[in-house]
Design a protein around this motif. Sequence first.
Motif, short mmCIF file in Angstrom:
data_model
loop_
_atom_site.label_atom_id
_atom_site.label_comp_id
_atom_site.label_asym_id
_atom_site.label_seq_id
_atom_site.Cartn_x
_atom_site.Cartn_y
_atom_site.Cartn_z
N ASP A 294 -3.33 5.44 13.69
CA ASP A 294 -3.54 3.97 13.46
C ASP A 294 -4.83 3.64 12.70
O ASP A 294 -6.05 4.42 12.93
CB ASP A 294 -3.86 3.36 14.93
N GLY A 295 -5.09 2.61 11.96
CA GLY A 295 -6.24 2.33 11.40
C GLY A 295 -6.29 2.76 9.90
O GLY A 295 -5.47 3.88 9.55
N PRO A 296 -7.22 2.73 8.98
CA PRO A 296 -7.13 3.06 7.72
C PRO A 296 -7.84 4.53 7.68
O PRO A 296 -8.64 4.94 8.73
CB PRO A 296 -8.51 2.10 6.91
N ARG A 297 -7.14 5.49 7.11
CA ARG A 297 -7.62 6.83 6.90
C ARG A 297 -8.09 7.09 5.56
O ARG A 297 -7.70 6.52 4.54
CB ARG A 297 -6.14 7.65 7.16
N PRO A 298 -8.71 8.28 5.65
CA PRO A 298 -9.26 8.64 4.15
C PRO A 298 -7.90 9.03 3.55
O PRO A 298 -6.94 9.35 3.79
CB PRO A 298 -10.11 9.69 4.58
N ALA A 299 -8.26 9.08 2.10
CA ALA A 299 -7.18 9.40 0.97
C ALA A 299 -7.39 10.55 0.26
O ALA A 299 -8.72 10.70 -0.32
CB ALA A 299 -6.55 8.39 0.37
N VAL A 300 -6.60 11.50 -0.25
CA VAL A 300 -6.70 12.56 -1.25
C VAL A 300 -5.77 12.36 -2.25
O VAL A 300 -4.64 12.47 -2.08
CB VAL A 300 -6.55 13.98 -0.56
N VAL A 301 -6.32 12.11 -3.58
CA VAL A 301 -5.50 11.81 -4.43
C VAL A 301 -5.28 13.11 -5.76
O VAL A 301 -6.23 13.76 -6.14
CB VAL A 301 -5.89 10.75 -5.50
N GLU A 354 -6.23 6.53 -17.86
CA GLU A 354 -5.87 4.95 -17.57
C GLU A 354 -4.97 5.07 -16.38
O GLU A 354 -5.18 4.16 -15.27
CB GLU A 354 -5.36 4.21 -18.69
N ASP A 355 -3.75 5.83 -16.32
CA ASP A 355 -3.03 5.98 -15.34
C ASP A 355 -3.56 6.44 -13.92
O ASP A 355 -3.21 5.70 -12.86
CB ASP A 355 -1.72 6.86 -15.81
N VAL A 356 -4.40 7.44 -13.87
CA VAL A 356 -5.23 8.04 -12.76
C VAL A 356 -5.90 6.76 -12.36
O VAL A 356 -6.07 6.54 -11.05
CB VAL A 356 -5.89 9.17 -13.20
N ALA A 357 -6.76 5.99 -12.91
CA ALA A 357 -7.76 4.85 -12.45
C ALA A 357 -6.73 3.98 -11.80
O ALA A 357 -7.15 3.36 -10.90
CB ALA A 357 -8.39 4.53 -13.82
N ALA A 358 -5.62 3.60 -12.62
CA ALA A 358 -4.85 2.44 -11.84
C ALA A 358 -4.10 3.03 -10.53
O ALA A 358 -3.99 2.25 -9.58
CB ALA A 358 -3.66 2.15 -12.96
N ALA A 359 -3.98 4.38 -10.57
CA ALA A 359 -3.42 4.74 -9.26
C ALA A 359 -4.45 4.69 -8.11
O ALA A 359 -3.93 4.16 -6.90
CB ALA A 359 -2.68 6.12 -9.31
N VAL A 360 -5.69 4.99 -8.57
CA VAL A 360 -6.74 5.18 -7.48
C VAL A 360 -6.84 3.66 -6.96
O VAL A 360 -6.97 3.38 -5.72
CB VAL A 360 -7.99 5.67 -8.07
N GLU A 361 -6.88 2.40 -7.87
CA GLU A 361 -7.08 1.36 -7.37
C GLU A 361 -5.89 1.11 -6.48
O GLU A 361 -6.22 -0.03 -5.49
CB GLU A 361 -7.11 0.47 -8.58
N LEU A 362 -4.79 1.42 -6.88
CA LEU A 362 -3.73 0.81 -6.01
C LEU A 362 -3.68 1.55 -4.59
O LEU A 362 -3.46 0.73 -3.32
CB LEU A 362 -2.27 1.56 -6.79
N VAL A 363 -4.35 2.79 -4.69
CA VAL A 363 -4.36 3.45 -3.52
C VAL A 363 -5.50 2.87 -2.56
O VAL A 363 -5.38 2.61 -1.22
CB VAL A 363 -4.71 4.95 -3.58
N ARG A 364 -6.62 2.60 -3.11
CA ARG A 364 -7.80 2.02 -2.49
C ARG A 364 -7.57 0.44 -1.94
O ARG A 364 -7.98 0.16 -0.98
CB ARG A 364 -9.07 1.83 -2.89
N ALA A 365 -6.56 -0.06 -2.46
CA ALA A 365 -6.26 -1.55 -2.16
C ALA A 365 -5.13 -1.50 -0.89
O ALA A 365 -4.78 -2.46 -0.10
CB ALA A 365 -5.62 -2.28 -3.05
N ASP A 366 -4.52 -0.28 -0.41
CA ASP A 366 -3.50 -0.28 0.69
C ASP A 366 -4.39 -0.25 1.77
O ASP A 366 -5.43 0.35 2.22
CB ASP A 366 -3.00 1.09 0.45
N PRO A 367 -3.91 -1.22 2.94
CA PRO A 367 -4.75 -1.40 4.01
C PRO A 367 -4.75 -0.10 4.66
O PRO A 367 -5.45 -0.17 5.99
CB PRO A 367 -4.01 -2.57 4.61
N ALA A 371 -10.99 2.66 1.87
CA ALA A 371 -11.28 2.59 0.55
C ALA A 371 -12.79 3.12 0.39
O ALA A 371 -12.76 3.37 -0.77
CB ALA A 371 -11.20 0.95 0.02
N ASP A 372 -13.28 3.44 1.47
CA ASP A 372 -14.60 4.11 1.03
C ASP A 372 -14.46 5.39 0.94
O ASP A 372 -15.75 6.21 1.16
CB ASP A 372 -15.71 3.49 2.06
#
Length: 502
Positions: A294-301, A354-367, A371-372
């Motif tokens: 539950d709650g926001p979790r860290p992410a590995v891209v 550019e694709d990687v940067a866009a993917a990172v922003e999409l991931v960080r915007a996911d609730p 994001a930190d």
Amino acid sequence: MTAFILVAGLHTGGWVWQDVAGRLREAGAEAYPVTLTGMGDAHRPAGPGTDLQTHIEDVVRQIDEVDADEVVMVGHCYGVHPALGAAARRPERISRIVYVDTLMPQDGDPAVKSIPDPALAARLLSLDGQAGDDRPVPPPALKEWERWGSTAGVPAEALARLTERAAPQSAGTLTQPLRLPEAAFGLPTTGVLCTGNGSSIETVESLVRLGDPRLQALAHPRVGFFELHTGHWPMLSVPDELAGVLLRAAAGEGYRLAATACEPPAHQRTFLIDVPERPRERTGHVDLYLPDADGPRPAVVFVHGGPVPAGVEPTPRDWPAFVGYGRYTAGLGAVGVTLDHRLHDITDYERAAEDVAAAVELVRADPRVDADRVALWFFSGGGPLSAHWLSAPPPWLRCVAATYPILAPLPNWGMGDSRFRPAAALPAAGRLPVVLTRVELERPEIAATIEEFLAAATACAADVEVIDVPLGHHGFETLDHTDAARHALDTAVRSVLGHLEY
């Protein structure tokens, strides 16, 4: 009797083959180095209208002057274009074509497509393939030859002679398309790959196994390969070895890719760890593997390597290795992220970034993502993409990881002054942790880039953790189902998650 017709590359004439020709003659063969129009022969200066067709006619004349049972055409760099064009005109005379550290052009390709210097290639492409354009392309200065290919092994005096004798080249020779009839593709072929310039049999084999239809012909039994452990000018650095390889090629020897073809290809074999399935959500080119939490979790891209030819199916995010990493990470409580980016050619790093940067922003915007607390993990040819993040790491980036990475553009990429150089970016990374997984049986051309990176890390006291895979291969996750490989992968994943403060 075997006769070798030797066609030199950009800005050079027949003189560059002098030592190789001598060795071939000593071995009982005939050797005919060709000086193309405008490339150093005062009797045939470049005049108005000098183009690729002019140089093809030069080589055809040489073929017609040779009286030998077997004629082997040898082309280095640009020289393979007039060599192929001439062989297509006289296919019945040619017993084999040898490509010396150069790409295999397709019908309609201008030579400019194989020029490693992207700035020069862009300028020439702006001419729109104008046949007969005789505007001179100046040769490189002494310190510029590395932009055309590695000078590894070339003695200083030979490099000075190369610079002194190099001639301007008419632009039309580079922009005019090469036209090849079907007969040209049926001739026996040998590729001589120079590992010091970033080419190897293992690299070619891996590209063929990716399924690019343009490369499938390389697995035909009539195609053989040799490696020389030197840079882009083997006729200057290792003339004896090159002459020996040419004689063996003429005899039909050489490594055949088909002899080791496998089903399924390496990148589609099973992941080395049996990982339970996890929920996966797909948004555009990005997949999220979600943990039971539950709650926001860290992410590995996870950022795949390449170049991966456009149209390859399945795409990298569906390859077992990346599915495995995504599931494994989610099973340990973090969000695993895989993506497809558009690194289809070595000229595509900008748009892949550019694709990687866009993917990172999409991931960080996911609730569901904290994001930190994000880590970026780069593989193989995706390694150069890490340079951007190392040069100016944002506060939310807690770790950069790299597995069997290419950490500097290879010499034959023509990207010497590119921003995609992680070693150059590393001093700006500060205390950003880097987790580097290194395989013991790495390809030499890739291992050299890792050593360059580690030397830079030592010089700037960067926080780099190295995890070694004993007897591991490039792509070990689907090749090496060993306890040592599984331990290394688990250690790397847990180290990255530790930096995410999980």
